[in-house]
Write an enzyme that holds these catalytic residues in place. Sequence first.
Site, mmCIF file in Angstrom:
data_model
loop_
_atom_site.group_PDB
_atom_site.id
_atom_site.type_symbol
_atom_site.label_atom_id
_atom_site.label_comp_id
_atom_site.label_asym_id
_atom_site.label_seq_id
_atom_site.Cartn_x
_atom_site.Cartn_y
_atom_site.Cartn_z
ATOM 1 N N ARG A 191 0.802 -1.419 -0.209
ATOM 2 C CA ARG A 191 0.310 0.150 -0.364
ATOM 3 C C ARG A 191 0.652 0.974 -0.196
ATOM 4 O O ARG A 191 2.028 1.151 0.904
ATOM 5 C CB ARG A 191 -0.894 -0.320 1.341
ATOM 6 C CG ARG A 191 -2.198 -0.883 1.007
ATOM 7 C CD ARG A 191 -2.938 -0.876 0.197
ATOM 8 N NE ARG A 191 -4.245 -1.697 0.086
ATOM 9 C CZ ARG A 191 -4.900 -2.048 -0.810
ATOM 10 N NH1 ARG A 191 -5.099 -0.859 -1.950
ATOM 11 N NH2 ARG A 191 -6.191 -2.411 -0.383
ATOM 12 N N GLU A 208 -3.574 8.493 -5.349
ATOM 13 C CA GLU A 208 -3.077 8.265 -6.448
ATOM 14 C C GLU A 208 -4.976 8.956 -7.153
ATOM 15 O O GLU A 208 -5.513 8.801 -6.666
ATOM 16 C CB GLU A 208 -3.095 6.616 -6.997
ATOM 17 C CG GLU A 208 -2.045 5.430 -6.195
ATOM 18 C CD GLU A 208 -2.450 4.280 -6.065
ATOM 19 O OE1 GLU A 208 -3.192 3.663 -6.660
ATOM 20 O OE2 GLU A 208 -1.433 3.919 -5.845
ATOM 21 N N HIS A 240 -0.281 1.366 -10.560
ATOM 22 C CA HIS A 240 -1.397 0.430 -9.254
ATOM 23 C C HIS A 240 -1.823 -1.110 -9.697
ATOM 24 O O HIS A 240 -2.974 -0.944 -9.842
ATOM 25 C CB HIS A 240 -2.480 0.945 -8.981
ATOM 26 C CG HIS A 240 -2.490 -0.089 -7.263
ATOM 27 N ND1 HIS A 240 -3.123 1.339 -6.534
ATOM 28 C CD2 HIS A 240 -3.068 -1.028 -6.788
ATOM 29 C CE1 HIS A 240 -3.261 0.591 -4.665
ATOM 30 N NE2 HIS A 240 -3.399 -1.180 -5.662
#
Length: 324
Positions: free
Chosen positions: A237, A266, A285
Amino acid sequence: MNNKLSFLFLPPQDDVIRVWHQRLVAFPGPFKFHMAENDADALELIEHADAAYGEVTPELLSRASKLRWLQAPYAAPPEGFFPDFLQKHSMVLTNFRGIYSDHIAVHVMAYILGFARGLHYYLPRQFKHEWNPEPLDTGVVALTGKTVLIVGMGGIGSELARLCATFGLRVFGVDARRTDPVPHVERIAPAGNLDQSLPDADFVVVTVPLTPATRMMFTRPRFRAMKPSAFFINVGRGGTTSIADLIEALNAGEVAGAALDVFEDEPLRPEHPIWRTPNLFITPHMASYGPDLDERRFAIIRDNCDRFASGRPLHNVVDKVQGF
């Protein structure tokens, strides 16, 4: 008299969940499956639900007098998914961990191999049309005998250890809970021993979820504790790592390179300074991407429905206090 158990899909819905619902309804068994199309439906239907999929609010939970199992719609729920009202509830919480392990482990190996063969030098030169090899016998890493430190020895870490072994890499682990032996891992240290483990590593790979204990786990002092020749990789994360500190460490040569699939904020802004930082791999991601993920999620729900109905322990039970 209807003695069937009730399973509720909470909103919002999408086409994947609708297909899951149709498939589950077609199975003979002790469950009756319901779809809550909106918040009003959810408030009404959750009163009779024995199990549910999705996120619950305090209002929903106050009406869920029968709820004994909640399936979270994540593999590693985001920070804040486990508020006090949920932690105190007696329900069993499960997640989707394990479905991404093979995809993410391969992604990490791509990073490691890229660093080992100097792609962090050559990809930028390719885009500038530069034929500029590093001096002979430099700019590459011989992997045999090098050490990978995996921070978080869950499913991803275990699969990554297996892949690393095929390239002759030594593997050490750090984990908050795991103490049992893991194939291809020489030793697993408790989370409190992270600082002592960092100087031994040629590659540091972070796979941990974001919890109060892991938030900003990696800041400038820990980058300085690494070898200047070591590489930092985060596929867990974004909130576990200070991007500002990592940029400073890379620019100062305190670490040799970094690979990031996750970030504090993000999507990553086009003007973010990380884009201009040297010796860096960035992916958006997507380390978990791969085929059959929805089918893997469905299989966990289907299996746990059978387990719940027969009184057997559920798979992927989450510690609601620790958050994983």
